[in-house]
Design an enzyme around this catalytic site. Structure first.
Site, PDB file in Angstrom:
ATOM      1  N   PRO A 179       0.825  -1.219   0.000  1.00  0.00           N
ATOM      2  CA  PRO A 179       0.000   0.000   0.000  1.00  0.00           C
ATOM      3  C   PRO A 179       0.859   1.269   0.000  1.00  0.00           C
ATOM      4  O   PRO A 179       0.506   2.255  -0.663  1.00  0.00           O
ATOM      5  CB  PRO A 179      -0.810  -0.100   1.301  1.00  0.00           C
ATOM      6  N   CYS A 375     -19.554  22.966  29.994  1.00  0.00           N
ATOM      7  CA  CYS A 375     -20.511  23.642  29.119  1.00  0.00           C
ATOM      8  C   CYS A 375     -21.922  23.074  29.279  1.00  0.00           C
ATOM      9  O   CYS A 375     -22.631  23.443  30.208  1.00  0.00           O
ATOM     10  CB  CYS A 375     -20.023  23.615  27.676  1.00  0.00           C
ATOM     11  N   HIS A 515     -15.008  25.834  28.028  1.00  0.00           N
ATOM     12  CA  HIS A 515     -14.413  24.508  27.832  1.00  0.00           C
ATOM     13  C   HIS A 515     -12.957  24.521  28.314  1.00  0.00           C
ATOM     14  O   HIS A 515     -12.051  24.813  27.511  1.00  0.00           O
ATOM     15  CB  HIS A 515     -14.436  24.124  26.354  1.00  0.00           C
ATOM     16  N   GLU A 517     -11.019  22.196  28.769  1.00  0.00           N
ATOM     17  CA  GLU A 517     -10.216  21.155  28.105  1.00  0.00           C
ATOM     18  C   GLU A 517      -9.385  21.709  26.950  1.00  0.00           C
ATOM     19  O   GLU A 517      -8.339  21.156  26.617  1.00  0.00           O
ATOM     20  CB  GLU A 517     -11.106  19.996  27.625  1.00  0.00           C
TER      21      GLU A 517
HETATM   22  N1  GLN Z   1     -25.883  23.235  23.653  1.00  0.00           N
HETATM   23  C1  GLN Z   1     -25.386  24.149  24.637  1.00  0.00           C
HETATM   24  C2  GLN Z   1     -25.311  25.571  24.104  1.00  0.00           C
HETATM   25  O1  GLN Z   1     -25.299  25.778  22.903  1.00  0.00           O
HETATM   26  C3  GLN Z   1     -24.043  23.696  25.160  1.00  0.00           C
HETATM   27  C4  GLN Z   1     -22.956  23.774  24.152  1.00  0.00           C
HETATM   28  C5  GLN Z   1     -21.730  22.988  24.538  1.00  0.00           C
HETATM   29  O2  GLN Z   1     -21.774  22.115  25.404  1.00  0.00           O
HETATM   30  N2  GLN Z   1     -20.621  23.252  23.888  1.00  0.00           N
HETATM   31  O3  GLN Z   1     -25.247  26.502  24.842  1.00  0.00           O
END
Ligand code: GLN
Length: 538
Positions: A179, A375, A515, A517
């Site tokens: 490959p 979130c 977030h 993370e």
């Molecule tokens: N759905 C939710 C919002 O739009 C959370 C989004 C998320 O977890 N990134 O606020």
């Protein structure tokens, strides 16, 4: 081939060049027509990563950031959609001076100008450009054309690296090079000859096969780099260096190492290898299953952040995927949550599995299981608290039930018009925003400890974190929630939006609207993850 490890290979090469004293940046080229990854389902494409300037992009930019320990921006991400969009806009603005605008050369030229732009902006010594997809695909031809043209104009400044998969079929137990031979032939038909081949496989590639690839693929034997499966992706730079990849690359450019080293990184790889004690984390989500396969790609930054924090706490994380829908069908199943040291509810969209997540969060709250909400994991924790502590029986987020009696999570006013007009692309609250962290809270302690070590309660704490959401804690209910013990430990000072919540008298119950993370790095784990794992170990 997708999934073979081009992203981490690119990131690892970046790390090595960085360790030789050079400034490095990386660009991901995705051949799809989407302008960005924001509108894609994570099951199809994996996680949507968000950079500080709010670009919703491919998860590989997350790999680059984690390995290079650098913040990237929109210049580091190219898609077919982005390229065509700017060429068409320019044509509409009469910027081609009346010429016929054609796929070739105008599209590859736009790709090249984007790459040059990134070079100027980042002032990097090296730009790694990862072309997504598979060789021979119709979709990435124009990007290969751009690559060929860049080499033509700057022959000494370009090195081509092919990442190829070498299967070892179980029935015969022998590594097959065919490959890879075909891949190189196909690449040649685009006018490109690889200088280096990274041989991805289950096991290290041996000398006879290196020789075979060398002869059939027209590369030197030492330029075939062994890249076997490793226990941790963070061992990859160290493994590449075992084959002297850094030296080989620099030699091809005719330059030398500026003396720096991979010491920290080697130490990390060593720590990871020697971890014995485990921490068991359950992730309650829904973007896991496709057909008969379970994919964790949708939550890659969460997984990596857990790993960084675990390595910091000298434990090996054991992750289990818990499908929230099962808790809706069978309440007794919630008891399995007791088997974990901690539970995470990561980001999410839409109603499927939501009630199961709320049930799991309630179970963690009542049974004092460490909980970290990310979130959507904050929003649903607020819904759970409103329903079961404040007695607001039909509390919900208006994302799920538009007209409920207690809309404790509601869409932001500026988002309403966007949704009505169906303007979904790149319109969420995206990227970096400030957050003021309140003294005396668990969140405050976590950030403070990570930054300065010792606690000094006098100092105010302002942090910056990355966002991707449309809905918010509804300030109309803030007082009621606070009265019953929900602590608003972080607030955005500009718009008075709640960013972090927690509850008292619990080993660890913290959730963030942002977030965390996305900002965790292997040698610099995120404070909230760090303290979460610590609480899990207790
Ligand atoms: N759905 C939710 C919002 O739009 C959370 C989004 C998320 O977890 N990134 O606020």
């Amino acid at each position: 081939m997708s999934g073979v490890g081009k992203g981490v290979s690119t990131a690892a090469i970046g790390k090595i060049l960085q360790s030789k004293g050079y400034k490095v940046t990386a660009i991901k080229i995705d051949p799809y027509v989407n302008v960005d990854a924001g509108t894609m389902n994570p099951i199809e494409h994996g996680e949507v990563f968000v950079t500080k300037d709010g670009t919703e992009c491919d998860q590989d930019l997350g790999n680059y950031e984690r390995f290079l320990d650098e913040d990237l921006t929109t210049e580091n991400y190219i898609t077919t959609g982005r390229v065509y969009q700017s060429v068409i806009n320019r044509e509409r603005n009469l910027e081609y001076g009346g010429k016929c605008v054609e796929v070739v050369p105008h599209i590859p030229n736009e790709v090249i100008s984007r790459i040059n732009n990134a070079a100027k902006k980042t002032r990097a010594d090296f730009i790694l450009i990862e072309i997504g997809g598979t060789i021979g695909e119709y979709q990435n031809l124009l990007f290969l054309e751009a690559a060929r043209m860049i080499k033509l104009h700057n022959p000494k400044d370009v090195v081509f690296i092919l990442v190829s998969y070498l299967p070892v079929p179980h029935m015969i137990g022998e590594m097959k090079t065919k490959p890879t031979q075909y891949a190189v032939r196909t690449l040649n038909s685009s006018g490109i000859q690889p200088d280096i081949i990274i041989a991805r496989s289950e096991v290290p590639i041996d000398q006879p096969r290196k020789r075979k690839i060398s002869i059939f693929c027209n590369v030197q034997e030492e330029d075939v780099i062994s890249s076997p499966d490793l226990e941790s992706i963070y061992e990859i730079p160290v493994n590449f260096e075992n084959d002297d990849l850094g030296k080989i690359i620099l030699k091809k450019f005719g330059i030398r190492s500026k003396k720096k080293d991979l010491k920290d990184w080697r130490r990390l790889a060593n720590t990871i290898k020697n971890l014995k004690k485990k921490v068991k984390i359950g992730i309650v989500g829904k973007y896991f299953e496709t057909g008969d396969f379970v994919l964790a790609d949708s939550y890659i930054s969460v997984i990596e952040a857990i790993k960084h924090a675990s390595y910091f706490n000298k434990v090996k994380p054991e992750l289990t995927w818990l499908s929230s829908e099962l808790y809706e069908k069978n309440q007794n199943k919630l008891r399995e949550l007791r088997e974990f040291d901690g539970i995470i509810v990561p980001g999410g969209f839409g109603s499927r599995g939501t009630e199961g997540k709320i049930k799991a969060i309630g179970y963690c709250r009542r049974n004092k299981i460490p909980y970290l909400g990310l979130c959507f994991g904050l929003q649903l924790a607020v819904v759970e608290f409103a329903r079961n502590v404040c007695g607001m029986k039909d509390a919900n987020t208006t994302e799920i039930i538009k007209h409920c009696k207690y809309p404790v999570i509601d869409v932001m006013p500026d988002q309403k018009a966007l949704l009505q007009e169906k303007k979904y692309g790149a319109t969420m609250r995206l990227g970096d925003y400030l957050c003021l962290v309140k003294k005396g809270t668990v969140a405050y302690q976590s950030y403070f400890k990570a930054k300065w070590g010792k606690l000094n309660k006098k100092q105010d704490l302002v942090i910056t974190e990355r966002h991707r959401h449309r809905y918010e804690l509804n300030n109309e209910f803030r007082k009621d929630l606070e009265k019953r013990g929900l602590v608003m430990s972080g607030v955005n000072p500009e718009r008075d939006l709640v960013e972090i919540i927690e509850i008292k008298n619990h080993p660890f119950f913290v959730a963030s609207q942002f977030h965390p993370e996305f900002k965790s790095r292997p040698l610099n784990p995120h404070p909230l993850f760090r303290e979460f794992i610590k609480a899990c170990l207790k």
